[in-house]
Design a protein around this motif. Structure first.
Motif, PDB file in Angstrom:
ATOM      1  N   ILE A 283      46.731 -50.678  49.911  1.00 13.58           N
ATOM      2  CA  ILE A 283      45.360 -50.866  48.838  1.00 13.58           C
ATOM      3  C   ILE A 283      45.133 -51.437  50.348  1.00 13.58           C
ATOM      4  O   ILE A 283      44.604 -52.082  51.215  1.00 13.58           O
ATOM      5  N   ILE A 284      43.760 -50.161  50.709  1.00 14.36           N
ATOM      6  CA  ILE A 284      42.649 -50.237  51.872  1.00 14.36           C
ATOM      7  C   ILE A 284      41.571 -50.626  50.744  1.00 14.36           C
ATOM      8  O   ILE A 284      40.503 -50.216  49.713  1.00 14.36           O
ATOM      9  N   ALA A 285      41.124 -52.041  51.379  1.00 12.20           N
ATOM     10  CA  ALA A 285      40.214 -52.613  51.204  1.00 12.20           C
ATOM     11  C   ALA A 285      39.312 -53.222  52.267  1.00 12.20           C
ATOM     12  O   ALA A 285      38.809 -54.744  52.380  1.00 12.20           O
ATOM     13  N   THR A 286      38.540 -51.893  53.014  1.00  8.59           N
ATOM     14  CA  THR A 286      37.841 -52.500  54.746  1.00  8.59           C
ATOM     15  C   THR A 286      37.048 -51.972  53.829  1.00  8.59           C
ATOM     16  O   THR A 286      36.331 -51.167  52.950  1.00  8.59           O
ATOM     17  N   PRO A 287      35.339 -51.537  54.559  1.00  6.33           N
ATOM     18  CA  PRO A 287      34.582 -51.103  54.344  1.00  6.33           C
ATOM     19  C   PRO A 287      34.645 -50.202  54.077  1.00  6.33           C
ATOM     20  O   PRO A 287      35.426 -49.349  54.949  1.00  6.33           O
ATOM     21  N   VAL A 288      33.759 -49.177  53.753  1.00  5.23           N
ATOM     22  CA  VAL A 288      34.189 -47.677  53.279  1.00  5.23           C
ATOM     23  C   VAL A 288      34.029 -46.376  54.555  1.00  5.23           C
ATOM     24  O   VAL A 288      34.918 -46.000  54.487  1.00  5.23           O
ATOM     25  N   PHE A 289      33.565 -46.910  55.247  1.00  5.51           N
ATOM     26  CA  PHE A 289      33.487 -46.603  56.445  1.00  5.51           C
ATOM     27  C   PHE A 289      34.519 -46.480  57.196  1.00  5.51           C
ATOM     28  O   PHE A 289      35.137 -45.029  58.517  1.00  5.51           O
ATOM     29  N   LYS A 290      35.693 -47.384  56.924  1.00  3.06           N
ATOM     30  CA  LYS A 290      37.038 -46.842  57.615  1.00  3.06           C
ATOM     31  C   LYS A 290      37.688 -47.091  56.799  1.00  3.06           C
ATOM     32  O   LYS A 290      39.363 -46.785  57.239  1.00  3.06           O
ATOM     33  N   ILE A 291      38.037 -46.422  56.055  1.00  5.26           N
ATOM     34  CA  ILE A 291      39.644 -46.191  55.164  1.00  5.26           C
ATOM     35  C   ILE A 291      39.555 -45.128  55.755  1.00  5.26           C
ATOM     36  O   ILE A 291      41.115 -44.894  55.890  1.00  5.26           O
ATOM     37  N   VAL A 292      39.366 -43.791  55.579  1.00  2.52           N
ATOM     38  CA  VAL A 292      40.003 -42.980  56.110  1.00  2.52           C
ATOM     39  C   VAL A 292      40.888 -42.481  56.877  1.00  2.52           C
ATOM     40  O   VAL A 292      41.762 -42.453  57.531  1.00  2.52           O
ATOM     41  N   SER A 293      40.186 -43.084  58.073  1.00  2.26           N
ATOM     42  CA  SER A 293      40.554 -43.686  59.876  1.00  2.26           C
ATOM     43  C   SER A 293      42.399 -44.305  59.794  1.00  2.26           C
ATOM     44  O   SER A 293      42.748 -43.749  60.031  1.00  2.26           O
ATOM     45  N   ILE A 294      42.062 -45.656  58.810  1.00  2.00           N
ATOM     46  CA  ILE A 294      42.574 -46.317  58.271  1.00  2.00           C
ATOM     47  C   ILE A 294      44.054 -45.496  57.795  1.00  2.00           C
ATOM     48  O   ILE A 294      45.092 -45.537  58.080  1.00  2.00           O
ATOM     49  N   ALA A 295      43.530 -44.829  56.610  1.00  2.00           N
ATOM     50  CA  ALA A 295      44.993 -44.146  55.848  1.00  2.00           C
ATOM     51  C   ALA A 295      45.538 -42.712  56.622  1.00  2.00           C
ATOM     52  O   ALA A 295      46.693 -43.069  56.770  1.00  2.00           O
ATOM     53  N   LYS A 296      44.757 -42.355  57.800  1.00  2.61           N
ATOM     54  CA  LYS A 296      45.314 -41.764  58.298  1.00  2.61           C
ATOM     55  C   LYS A 296      46.599 -42.083  58.823  1.00  2.61           C
ATOM     56  O   LYS A 296      47.576 -41.882  59.792  1.00  2.61           O
ATOM     57  N   ARG A 297      45.597 -43.145  60.237  1.00  4.41           N
ATOM     58  CA  ARG A 297      47.205 -44.111  61.006  1.00  4.41           C
ATOM     59  C   ARG A 297      48.134 -44.302  59.938  1.00  4.41           C
ATOM     60  O   ARG A 297      49.145 -44.844  61.025  1.00  4.41           O
ATOM     61  N   VAL A 298      48.154 -45.342  58.877  1.00  3.58           N
ATOM     62  CA  VAL A 298      48.871 -45.339  58.318  1.00  3.58           C
ATOM     63  C   VAL A 298      49.974 -44.601  57.893  1.00  3.58           C
ATOM     64  O   VAL A 298      51.306 -45.001  57.347  1.00  3.58           O
ATOM     65  N   ALA A 299      49.251 -43.641  57.370  1.00  2.00           N
ATOM     66  CA  ALA A 299      50.393 -42.217  57.057  1.00  2.00           C
ATOM     67  C   ALA A 299      51.680 -42.054  57.450  1.00  2.00           C
ATOM     68  O   ALA A 299      52.724 -42.010  56.877  1.00  2.00           O
ATOM     69  N   PRO A 300      51.792 -41.687  58.492  1.00  2.00           N
ATOM     70  CA  PRO A 300      53.085 -41.740  59.048  1.00  2.00           C
ATOM     71  C   PRO A 300      54.187 -42.446  58.798  1.00  2.00           C
ATOM     72  O   PRO A 300      55.204 -42.050  59.294  1.00  2.00           O
ATOM     73  N   PHE A 301      53.794 -44.093  58.303  1.00  2.00           N
ATOM     74  CA  PHE A 301      54.611 -45.086  58.258  1.00  2.00           C
ATOM     75  C   PHE A 301      54.567 -45.194  56.901  1.00  2.00           C
ATOM     76  O   PHE A 301      55.844 -45.957  56.627  1.00  2.00           O
ATOM     77  N   LEU A 302      54.469 -44.580  56.025  1.00  2.54           N
ATOM     78  CA  LEU A 302      54.346 -45.138  54.575  1.00  2.54           C
ATOM     79  C   LEU A 302      56.289 -44.342  54.492  1.00  2.54           C
ATOM     80  O   LEU A 302      56.597 -43.765  54.437  1.00  2.54           O
ATOM     81  N   LYS A 303      56.354 -44.692  53.475  1.00  6.10           N
ATOM     82  CA  LYS A 303      57.585 -44.536  53.097  1.00  6.10           C
ATOM     83  C   LYS A 303      57.331 -43.583  51.337  1.00  6.10           C
ATOM     84  O   LYS A 303      56.287 -43.644  51.234  1.00  6.10           O
ATOM     85  N   LYS A 304      58.800 -42.530  51.777  1.00  7.59           N
ATOM     86  CA  LYS A 304      58.370 -41.894  50.780  1.00  7.59           C
ATOM     87  C   LYS A 304      59.010 -42.877  48.945  1.00  7.59           C
ATOM     88  O   LYS A 304      59.129 -43.089  48.966  1.00  7.59           O
ATOM     89  N   GLY A 305      57.663 -41.651  48.361  1.00  7.21           N
ATOM     90  CA  GLY A 305      57.056 -42.696  46.926  1.00  7.21           C
ATOM     91  C   GLY A 305      56.058 -43.482  47.116  1.00  7.21           C
ATOM     92  O   GLY A 305      55.608 -44.213  46.111  1.00  7.21           O
ATOM     93  N   ALA A 306      55.576 -44.239  48.506  1.00  3.71           N
ATOM     94  CA  ALA A 306      55.101 -44.626  47.785  1.00  3.71           C
ATOM     95  C   ALA A 306      53.351 -44.458  47.663  1.00  3.71           C
ATOM     96  O   ALA A 306      53.232 -43.301  47.561  1.00  3.71           O
ATOM     97  N   ILE A 307      52.452 -45.062  46.739  1.00  3.25           N
ATOM     98  CA  ILE A 307      51.269 -45.028  46.727  1.00  3.25           C
ATOM     99  C   ILE A 307      50.284 -45.958  47.584  1.00  3.25           C
ATOM    100  O   ILE A 307      50.022 -46.534  48.163  1.00  3.25           O
ATOM    101  N   LEU A 308      48.924 -44.632  47.724  1.00  2.41           N
ATOM    102  CA  LEU A 308      48.006 -45.374  48.593  1.00  2.41           C
ATOM    103  C   LEU A 308      46.691 -45.261  47.867  1.00  2.41           C
ATOM    104  O   LEU A 308      46.611 -43.652  47.543  1.00  2.41           O
ATOM    105  N   THR A 309      46.088 -46.016  47.839  1.00  2.00           N
ATOM    106  CA  THR A 309      44.570 -46.576  47.392  1.00  2.00           C
ATOM    107  C   THR A 309      44.037 -47.178  47.534  1.00  2.00           C
ATOM    108  O   THR A 309      44.375 -47.602  48.928  1.00  2.00           O
ATOM    109  N   ASP A 310      42.886 -47.021  47.365  1.00  2.00           N
ATOM    110  CA  ASP A 310      41.141 -47.581  48.145  1.00  2.00           C
ATOM    111  C   ASP A 310      40.682 -48.259  46.906  1.00  2.00           C
ATOM    112  O   ASP A 310      40.268 -48.668  45.797  1.00  2.00           O
ATOM    113  N   ALA A 311      40.027 -48.990  47.809  1.00  4.02           N
ATOM    114  CA  ALA A 311      38.728 -50.078  46.868  1.00  4.02           C
ATOM    115  C   ALA A 311      37.461 -49.626  47.299  1.00  4.02           C
ATOM    116  O   ALA A 311      36.459 -50.449  47.227  1.00  4.02           O
TER     117      ALA A 311
END
Length: 183
Positions: free
Chosen positions: A68-96
């Motif tokens: 769950i990405i619970a950061t200021p809205v302007f940081k959400i996309v960049s954080i998601a892109k940074r973590v994407a390669p490290f997420l395990k198969k089957g993981a669910i990513l969401t935000d707030a």
């Protein structure tokens, strides 16, 4: 337990409150917290808000089922892109985040196959901020909007819907552009 490991990126009011509510409802075996401040991690660990904490995004998301990405809205996309390669198969990513169209479109394009994204907007908050203001009851009887696009995995949105409902929220599902127009 709904998830073995949940990672919350951003341990302010929303992230800290999420961790407390998840613990109270026993929705995860382990809650990992990621923050950009050592002092926030220390406070979260000292007060048993999270089970583990780190400043390192890669380490924080490793082996997590729900992120769950619970950061200021302007940081959400960049954080998601940074973590994407490290997420395990089957993981669910969401935000707030409180806006959805740009976030959903950008993150869906950036995720590797086998990782699902569901845009979430828990409509809850306080005039206070920071982890010291975290409140396990922040989400009770509040509304959460989930976004559904042409790429949303029905199983993933179902799991995320059950997650927010387990925290006491009423969940509404709509298209990202509808969310942004209404709000």
């Amino acid at each position: 337990m709904m998830f073995k490991r949940i990672t919350i990126i951003g341990l302010g009011l929303i992230g800290g409150s999420l961790a407390l509510a998840i613990k109270e409802k026993k929705l995860a075996k382990e809650i990992a917290g990621v923050s950009r401040r050592k002092s926030t991690i220390r406070e979260a660990l000292k007060n048993k808000i999270v089970d583990s904490g780190t400043l390192d995004l890669e380490d924080g998301v490793k082996d997590s089922d729900l992120i769950i990405i619970a950061t200021p809205v302007f940081k959400i996309v960049s954080i998601a892109k940074r973590v994407a390669p490290f997420l395990k198969k089957g993981a669910i990513l969401t935000d707030a985040g409180s806006t959805k169209r740009y976030i959903v479109r950008s993150i869906e394009k950036a995720l590797p196959k086998g990782i699902d994204f569901v845009g979430s907007h828990p409509i809850a908050g306080s005039e206070r901020s920071g982890i010291q203001s975290a409140n396990k009851d922040l989400f009770k009887n509040a509304c959460c909007i989930l976004t559904k696009s042409n790429y949303t995995n029905p199983k993933a949105i179902g799991k995320v819907k059950k997650f927010w409902e387990a925290l006491g929220m009423e969940v509404i599902i709509m298209r990202p552009q509808t969310h942004d127009r209404l709000l």
